[in-house]
Scaffold this active site. Sequence first.
Site, PDB file in Angstrom:
ATOM      1  N   GLU A 143      13.194  27.315   2.696  1.00 40.16           N
ATOM      2  CA  GLU A 143      11.835  26.912   2.319  1.00 40.16           C
ATOM      3  C   GLU A 143      10.964  26.676   3.558  1.00 40.16           C
ATOM      4  OE1 GLU A 143      11.961  23.458  -0.197  1.00 40.16           O
ATOM      5  OE2 GLU A 143      13.369  24.386  -1.599  1.00 40.16           O
ATOM      6  N   LYS A 163      18.210  32.005   1.377  1.00 40.81           N
ATOM      7  CA  LYS A 163      16.794  31.639   1.195  1.00 40.81           C
ATOM      8  C   LYS A 163      16.562  30.291   1.866  1.00 40.81           C
ATOM      9  CE  LYS A 163      15.196  29.860  -2.848  1.00 40.81           C
ATOM     10  NZ  LYS A 163      14.693  28.574  -2.359  1.00 40.81           N
ATOM     11  N   GLU A 200       6.502  30.033  -5.245  1.00 42.67           N
ATOM     12  CA  GLU A 200       6.751  29.112  -6.356  1.00 42.67           C
ATOM     13  C   GLU A 200       5.472  28.352  -6.719  1.00 42.67           C
ATOM     14  OE1 GLU A 200      10.192  26.558  -6.019  1.00 42.67           O
ATOM     15  OE2 GLU A 200       9.596  25.371  -7.755  1.00 42.67           O
TER      16      GLU A 200
HETATM   17  O1  KIV Z   1      16.881  25.823  -5.839  1.00 49.20           O
HETATM   18  C1  KIV Z   1      16.280  26.619  -6.556  1.00 49.20           C
HETATM   19  O2  KIV Z   1      16.687  26.954  -7.667  1.00 49.20           O
HETATM   20  C2  KIV Z   1      15.027  27.132  -6.046  1.00 49.20           C
HETATM   21  C3  KIV Z   1      14.023  27.535  -7.066  1.00 49.20           C
HETATM   22  C4  KIV Z   1      13.318  26.343  -7.555  1.00 49.20           C
HETATM   23  C5  KIV Z   1      13.075  28.491  -6.516  1.00 49.20           C
HETATM   24  O3  KIV Z   1      14.812  27.154  -4.883  1.00 49.20           O
END
Ligand code: KIV
Length: 289
Positions: free
Chosen positions: A116, A114, A183
């Site tokens: 951002e 993942k 989020e």
């Molecule tokens: O690092 C994490 O746990 C996240 C969540 C806040 C979505 O990216």
Amino acid sequence: MKKSVSVFREMKKLGEKVTWLTSYDFPTAQFAEKAGIDMLLVGDSMGMCVYGYTGGTLPVTMDQCIVHSEAVRRGAPNTFVMGDMPFLSYQTTPPEAVKNAGRFFKEAGVDAIKLEGGRRIINMIKAIVDAGMVVCGHIGLTPQSSGQIGGFKAQGRTAETAYELVQDARAIQEAGAMFLLLEAVPPEVGKFITEDLQIPVYGIGAGPHVDGQLLIVSDMLGMFQAFTPKFVKKYANLADETVKAMTDYVNDVRGLKFPEEQHSYTMVEGEKEKFDQLVRKKKELLIGP
Ligand code: KIV
């Protein structure tokens, strides 16, 4: 059995909600797998939840993420595990993003990564997808850029900003990402984007209409003490329980209530007498009878 990307796509079509939690270590991953959690995120939230960094997620390194992802993988071999790319591991150049994303798969055996950001990191998403990896986008409140977006605040609360998120979500899907995480956005925005995209859209603080829910395990178990976001539901209060257990231990040791007989090992029958004799003999040899 571990769910695959196609199972998650099917679940979206059928309207079956996905359960997703963060996890940073082996035992928690084991518990989550036992509980039937569909997906685990080794989030860079470990910066706050595990390491106690006051700088939020920004100081977290690739090496930390890899070590924790390996532990989670070992704890939950039959659960879909996603690694979280830390700050500056992908924002620089596409080759750097591909190299760091690849480490999660090669070294920790994750199923997806993942990262951002929306349109401004689309080249990195494309490059990682082109290298054959499964990618999840993450928009809305993006902690790694919290300085720019005004802190840990809900996003997309006005028509203009909500539409910016829609454009980011579309671009992420178009770039080949297979999941999207929203989020801290209003439920209306969560609903629109979930219905607008073909890929599964999950939420943490994005309302009930998304395809699945994510919570930070330290929040939902009541272990993280610094603050509790509005979207958290606490399912346990492990901080209080842990402090109570430790206080009981302190009191037992100081009050000579621990250890008891059942916590002690026994010597082999008859060996205590032999031991006493041996000690006496050695002492006599040393100082004379
Ligand atoms: O690092 C994490 O746990 C996240 C969540 C806040 C979505 O990216």
